[in-house]
Design a protein around this motif. Structure first.
Motif, PDB file in Angstrom:
ATOM      1  N   ASP A 259       0.528  -1.028  -0.063  1.00  0.00           N
ATOM      2  CA  ASP A 259      -0.009  -0.058   0.069  1.00  0.00           C
ATOM      3  C   ASP A 259       0.863   1.405  -0.044  1.00  0.00           C
ATOM      4  O   ASP A 259       2.012   1.157  -0.020  1.00  0.00           O
TER       5      ASP A 259
ATOM      6  N   ALA B  14       1.416   3.690   2.256  1.00  0.00           N
ATOM      7  CA  ALA B  14       2.284   3.923   3.121  1.00  0.00           C
ATOM      8  C   ALA B  14       3.253   2.986   3.444  1.00  0.00           C
ATOM      9  O   ALA B  14       4.550   3.645   3.714  1.00  0.00           O
TER      10      ALA B  14
ATOM     11  N   GLU C  14       1.203   7.874   3.077  1.00  0.00           N
ATOM     12  CA  GLU C  14       0.699   7.492   1.980  1.00  0.00           C
ATOM     13  C   GLU C  14       0.907   8.635   0.900  1.00  0.00           C
ATOM     14  O   GLU C  14       1.275   8.108  -0.265  1.00  0.00           O
TER      15      GLU C  14
END
Length: 492
Positions: free
Chosen positions: A37, A39, A257
């Motif tokens: 993801d 992050a 993110e």
């Protein structure tokens, strides 16, 4: 013209190896953006940002010092052995020091306290790469470009293969990226040792040591300045307040993110960075070999103009078709080149392409500084750029977010290129056609703006972009292939 063909030949070999290596390496981006993801990818961006920064300390300009003093082949073995032993001792001490400081450093990299092994692998990569710097420089200096290229390419293939094995088959997390890199760096050093072993038969030379340290030390503040310019934006983005993130991107995003999205879209600028890097690898040995040649100023000026033509083509190709590039399907993944979760950052790409274009100017203009052994000017230039970077990141990121970070990078490299031009011309009078290069840059930027804003009747968006791309090339190519006039030394 023969000299330019020589430079083109070396650049082509280094370029093919770098482009193929980076392209293969770039194939990992779809996997990373698919399996991790934003992050997690943000943490990887921070770790590799730290590697760029710490590489400056681990290598402290010894690659450039070797290129400078080992050009005298009568003492090259002494230079090689002296600098390798110096790097071995210094890199080991630094690795131990930073491991002791890990409780302070790892929070800045968003490394979880339970994952300290990530930091240890990072230090291992730094140590291995430091010991590879001088052997790689030796291959460049003696024009063993094919050996250089094969080692680089082999390292990347090992790295990519292990990444896929660890991530896809074993299901590892981000530790797979660092472990694969560590193994690839180890294999690279072993191969370099094999091909340059004969150079270790030299003797320890205190005079070489003294001269090399004196020559290389200015590369530390200069390199730190460069690392700040190249990596600090990610750290500033990682420290964005949630208030500003919510205002710019919505409440569903965190700073990690946003850093990951920025890091993924930053990868599209790699095509311009590759152009600059492959040119630099051939350019430094080239201008040192021909520093005392007749009419060398005209050769350097012609090289600058040809570089700008190549940069303009890359800028247009990537900038105009960025949206199409990221949507390229990867059948194996059932996904795209960059996962759609990251597309919101594509607006930064043109700014970064321009930034690396200016970095190419900087590389061109280093010839005068390097030939005159005035490397002490480099810290002033790069630290000046670092001040610009820090100031603009502080001012622009809270207001513009990712776009502010990209603009800061662009302004920094533009300022640095003009600063080094000012100093370089004091040592080597080259009739660089800055005005013509600026016109080429303006044409490329205008082409990109038109491609994003103009619609053509009867044809789709992609076809319209292609028309503008071709028209821009028709205008640019004659400018890039025109020659300089050495007699006009006062011309910018």
């Amino acid at each position: 013209m023969g000299r330019i063909r020589e430079l083109f030949s070396d650049t082509l070999v280094y370029g093919i190896s770098s482009v193929v290596a980076r392209f293969i390496n770039y194939l990992l981006v779809p996997f990373y953006t698919k399996f991790f993801d934003p992050a997690e990818y943000g943490v990887i961006g921070l770790i590799y940002g730290a590697i760029i920064f710490l590489n400056v300390l681990f290598q402290f300009g010894m690659e450039s010092a070797y290129l400078r003093y080992a050009a005298d082949r009568g003492i090259s073995k002494d230079v090689f052995k002296t600098l390798q032993l110096l790097l071995l001792g210094a890199a080991t001490l630094l690795a131990v020091l930073f491991w002791l400081l890990s409780p302070v450093i790892t929070p800045l990299l968003s490394i979880d306290p339970t994952a300290q092994y990530l930091f240890l692998m990072m230090l291992g990569i730094l140590w291995l790469d430091a010991l590879s710097a001088v052997p790689f420089a030796e291959l460049r200096l003696v024009r063993k470009s094919l050996t250089f290229a094969l080692i680089r390419l082999g390292s990347v293939i090992i790295n990519v293969g292990l990444n896929l094995y660890f991530i896809v088959l074993l299901g590892w997390g981000i530790e797979a990226i660092l472990f694969a890199n560590l193994i690839a760096s180890g294999v690279t050093l072993a191969l370099l040792f094999f091909f340059t072993f004969d150079q270790l038969t030299g003797s320890w030379n205190r005079m070489v040591l003294k001269k090399s340290i004196y020559f290389g030390i200015p590369y530390i503040p200069a390199g730190i300045g460069y690392a700040i310019n190249e990596t600090l934006d990610k750290f500033f983005l990682n420290q964005m307040s949630q208030v500003n993130i919510t205002r710019l991107y919505g409440s569903d995003f965190t700073s990690e993110e946003i850093t990951g999205i920025y890091n993924a879209c930053y990868k599209l600028a790699v095509f311009m960075l590759l152009t600059v890097q492959m040119f630099r690898m051939a350019w430094q040995p080239f201008f040192m070999r021909h520093a005392k040649s007749q009419n060398v100023e005209k050769t350097f000026a012609d090289v600058f103009l040809l570089f700008n033509l190549a940069a303009a083509i890359i800028f247009l190709a990537v900038g105009i078709f960025a949206v199409q590039i990221v949507q390229i399907r990867i059948p194996v993944l059932d996904g795209t080149l960059i996962d759609s979760r990251y597309w919101m950052g594509l607006s930064i790409v043109p700014y970064l392409l321009l930034a690396y274009w200016f970095q190419g100017w900087y590389v061109n203009f280093t010839a005068g500084i390097f030939i005159a052994e005035q490397t002490k000017k480099l810290p002033l230039i790069t630290l000046g750029g670092a001040i610009v970077t820090v100031t603009l990141n502080v001012l622009l990121i809270p207001v513009l977010g990712m776009q502010g970070a990209a603009i800061a990078t662009l302004v920094c490299y533009a300022a640095m290129s003009l600063m080094i031009l000012y100093y370089s011309r004091g040592y080597l009078s080259v009739p660089y056609q800055i005005g013509k290069a600026g016109v080429m840059m303006a044409i490329a930027v205008t082409g990109l703006i038109l491609a994003d804003s103009v619609s053509f009747p009867f044809i789709n968006e992609l076809a319209g972009k292609m028309v503008i791309f071709i028209i821009s090339l028709v205008i640019l190519i004659p400018l890039g292939l025109s020659t300089t006039k050495l007699v006009n030394r006062s011309r910018l």
